[in-house]
Design a protein around this motif. Sequence first.
Motif, short mmCIF file in Angstrom:
data_model
loop_
_atom_site.label_atom_id
_atom_site.label_comp_id
_atom_site.label_asym_id
_atom_site.label_seq_id
_atom_site.Cartn_x
_atom_site.Cartn_y
_atom_site.Cartn_z
N VAL A 12 -18.38 -0.62 -13.15
CA VAL A 12 -17.54 0.56 -13.24
C VAL A 12 -16.12 0.17 -12.85
O VAL A 12 -15.90 -0.58 -11.90
CB VAL A 12 -18.06 1.67 -12.28
CG1 VAL A 12 -17.14 2.87 -12.29
CG2 VAL A 12 -19.48 2.07 -12.64
N LYS A 13 -15.14 0.69 -13.59
CA LYS A 13 -13.74 0.43 -13.26
C LYS A 13 -13.35 1.28 -12.06
O LYS A 13 -13.47 2.49 -12.07
CB LYS A 13 -12.85 0.75 -14.45
CG LYS A 13 -13.05 -0.21 -15.62
CD LYS A 13 -11.78 -0.31 -16.43
CE LYS A 13 -11.93 -1.33 -17.53
NZ LYS A 13 -11.96 -2.71 -17.08
N GLU A 14 -12.92 0.59 -11.02
CA GLU A 14 -12.38 1.22 -9.81
C GLU A 14 -11.29 0.30 -9.32
O GLU A 14 -11.41 -0.92 -9.43
CB GLU A 14 -13.45 1.41 -8.74
CG GLU A 14 -14.46 2.47 -9.08
CD GLU A 14 -15.46 2.75 -7.96
OE1 GLU A 14 -15.16 2.41 -6.79
OE2 GLU A 14 -16.52 3.31 -8.24
N TYR A 15 -10.26 0.86 -8.76
CA TYR A 15 -9.10 0.06 -8.36
C TYR A 15 -8.89 0.15 -6.85
O TYR A 15 -8.81 1.24 -6.29
CB TYR A 15 -7.84 0.57 -9.08
CG TYR A 15 -6.61 -0.21 -8.76
CD1 TYR A 15 -6.33 -1.41 -9.42
CD2 TYR A 15 -5.73 0.25 -7.79
CE1 TYR A 15 -5.19 -2.13 -9.10
CE2 TYR A 15 -4.59 -0.47 -7.47
CZ TYR A 15 -4.32 -1.65 -8.14
OH TYR A 15 -3.20 -2.37 -7.83
N TYR A 16 -8.83 -1.02 -6.22
CA TYR A 16 -8.53 -1.11 -4.79
C TYR A 16 -7.60 -2.30 -4.58
O TYR A 16 -7.79 -3.36 -5.17
CB TYR A 16 -9.80 -1.34 -3.96
CG TYR A 16 -10.86 -0.29 -4.18
CD1 TYR A 16 -10.84 0.91 -3.48
CD2 TYR A 16 -11.89 -0.50 -5.09
CE1 TYR A 16 -11.81 1.87 -3.68
CE2 TYR A 16 -12.88 0.45 -5.30
CZ TYR A 16 -12.83 1.63 -4.60
OH TYR A 16 -13.79 2.59 -4.80
N ASP A 17 -6.63 -2.12 -3.74
CA ASP A 17 -5.72 -3.21 -3.39
C ASP A 17 -5.90 -3.49 -1.90
O ASP A 17 -5.35 -2.79 -1.05
CB ASP A 17 -4.28 -2.83 -3.71
CG ASP A 17 -3.31 -3.98 -3.56
OD1 ASP A 17 -3.74 -5.10 -3.20
OD2 ASP A 17 -2.12 -3.77 -3.81
N LYS A 59 -6.91 -10.65 1.40
CA LYS A 59 -6.19 -10.04 0.28
C LYS A 59 -7.02 -10.15 -1.01
O LYS A 59 -7.55 -11.20 -1.34
CB LYS A 59 -4.85 -10.75 0.12
CG LYS A 59 -4.00 -10.27 -1.00
CD LYS A 59 -2.63 -10.94 -1.02
CE LYS A 59 -2.61 -12.31 -0.40
NZ LYS A 59 -1.32 -12.92 -0.25
N GLU A 60 -7.11 -9.01 -1.74
CA GLU A 60 -7.83 -9.02 -3.00
C GLU A 60 -7.46 -7.76 -3.81
O GLU A 60 -7.39 -6.67 -3.27
CB GLU A 60 -9.35 -9.04 -2.76
CG GLU A 60 -10.16 -9.14 -4.01
CD GLU A 60 -11.64 -9.34 -3.74
OE1 GLU A 60 -12.36 -9.65 -4.70
OE2 GLU A 60 -12.09 -9.18 -2.59
N LEU A 61 -7.26 -7.97 -5.09
CA LEU A 61 -7.05 -6.87 -6.02
C LEU A 61 -8.37 -6.63 -6.74
O LEU A 61 -8.87 -7.51 -7.44
CB LEU A 61 -5.94 -7.20 -7.01
CG LEU A 61 -5.55 -6.11 -7.98
CD1 LEU A 61 -5.02 -4.88 -7.24
CD2 LEU A 61 -4.50 -6.62 -8.96
N ALA A 83 -24.39 -7.66 -0.54
CA ALA A 83 -23.04 -7.98 -1.00
C ALA A 83 -22.22 -6.72 -1.25
O ALA A 83 -22.72 -5.75 -1.81
CB ALA A 83 -23.10 -8.79 -2.29
N THR A 84 -20.94 -6.79 -0.85
CA THR A 84 -20.06 -5.71 -1.25
C THR A 84 -20.10 -5.63 -2.77
O THR A 84 -20.21 -6.65 -3.44
CB THR A 84 -18.61 -5.94 -0.76
OG1 THR A 84 -18.15 -7.17 -1.27
CG2 THR A 84 -18.54 -5.93 0.75
N PRO A 85 -20.01 -4.45 -3.35
CA PRO A 85 -20.22 -4.31 -4.78
C PRO A 85 -19.06 -4.75 -5.68
O PRO A 85 -19.07 -4.52 -6.88
CB PRO A 85 -20.49 -2.81 -4.95
CG PRO A 85 -19.80 -2.17 -3.80
CD PRO A 85 -19.87 -3.16 -2.67
N VAL A 86 -18.10 -5.42 -5.12
CA VAL A 86 -16.95 -5.91 -5.88
C VAL A 86 -17.42 -6.93 -6.93
O VAL A 86 -18.24 -7.79 -6.63
CB VAL A 86 -15.93 -6.56 -4.91
CG1 VAL A 86 -14.80 -7.22 -5.65
CG2 VAL A 86 -15.44 -5.53 -3.91
N ARG A 87 -16.89 -6.82 -8.13
CA ARG A 87 -17.34 -7.70 -9.22
C ARG A 87 -17.26 -9.18 -8.86
O ARG A 87 -18.20 -9.93 -9.10
CB ARG A 87 -16.55 -7.42 -10.50
CG ARG A 87 -17.04 -8.30 -11.63
CD ARG A 87 -16.35 -8.04 -12.93
NE ARG A 87 -17.04 -8.80 -13.96
CZ ARG A 87 -16.77 -8.70 -15.23
NH1 ARG A 87 -15.85 -7.88 -15.65
NH2 ARG A 87 -17.44 -9.43 -16.10
N ASN A 88 -16.12 -9.62 -8.32
CA ASN A 88 -15.97 -11.04 -7.99
C ASN A 88 -17.05 -11.51 -7.02
O ASN A 88 -17.58 -12.61 -7.15
CB ASN A 88 -14.58 -11.33 -7.42
CG ASN A 88 -13.50 -11.27 -8.46
OD1 ASN A 88 -13.74 -11.40 -9.65
ND2 ASN A 88 -12.28 -11.05 -8.02
#
Length: 172
Positions: free
Chosen positions: A37-42, A20-22, A133-138
Amino acid sequence: MEFRWLTRKELTQIENIDRKELIEEVYYVRDQELKLVKEYYDIEGWLPSELALYTQRLTSIFDRDGVIIGAFDKDILIGIVSLESYLIDGKTMKLDMLYVSHDYRKKGLGRRLVDIISQEASELGAKELYISATPVRNTVDFYLRLGAELANPPDIYLFELEPLDVHLILPI
C-alpha cells in the motif's frame, strides 16, 4: 569494519545509528498474503522517547543473556542486531532488532549482521529466526530476499505485542 558483542554500557550508542528513511510503501498482511500500500513517511531520526524505549529494550535483552552485536566504523556504531536468549517452540529464536545507519544501507551490512546473529542462534540450538518486521517495504523486502517467509500462523504472544508488523520466519 568491526563486528563485536556490545557491553551493557555501549547500548546507549544506538543513538549514533542514523535512522533517516523516506518511506513510500508499506505492507499489510491480508488473508496470509502481503499487500503493498502506498503510504508516505519521512523518518528524520530517533524521537527521544523512542530512543529511550529502544535502549531500555536492548538493556532488557542484555540482562536476559541475549546476544547484541554491533557493527562499528572507526569506533562509531553504524549497525546493531539483537537476539532474544530463549527458544520459542524448541527451535525458533527471536531476532529482536536490526538497524543499519542510512549511509551504510544497501552495502551488505544488514545481511552480514543477520548472518552473524544466525550463527549465534544456531549455536544456541535454533533452526530458524522469528522476525517481527516493521511493515516498511524496504525492510520486509530485505528479509524476503534472505529467504524469510510469512509466519503461518504468527506467534500469538509476539503478534499481540506488534500486530501491525509483518511476522516472518527465516530458516538458518
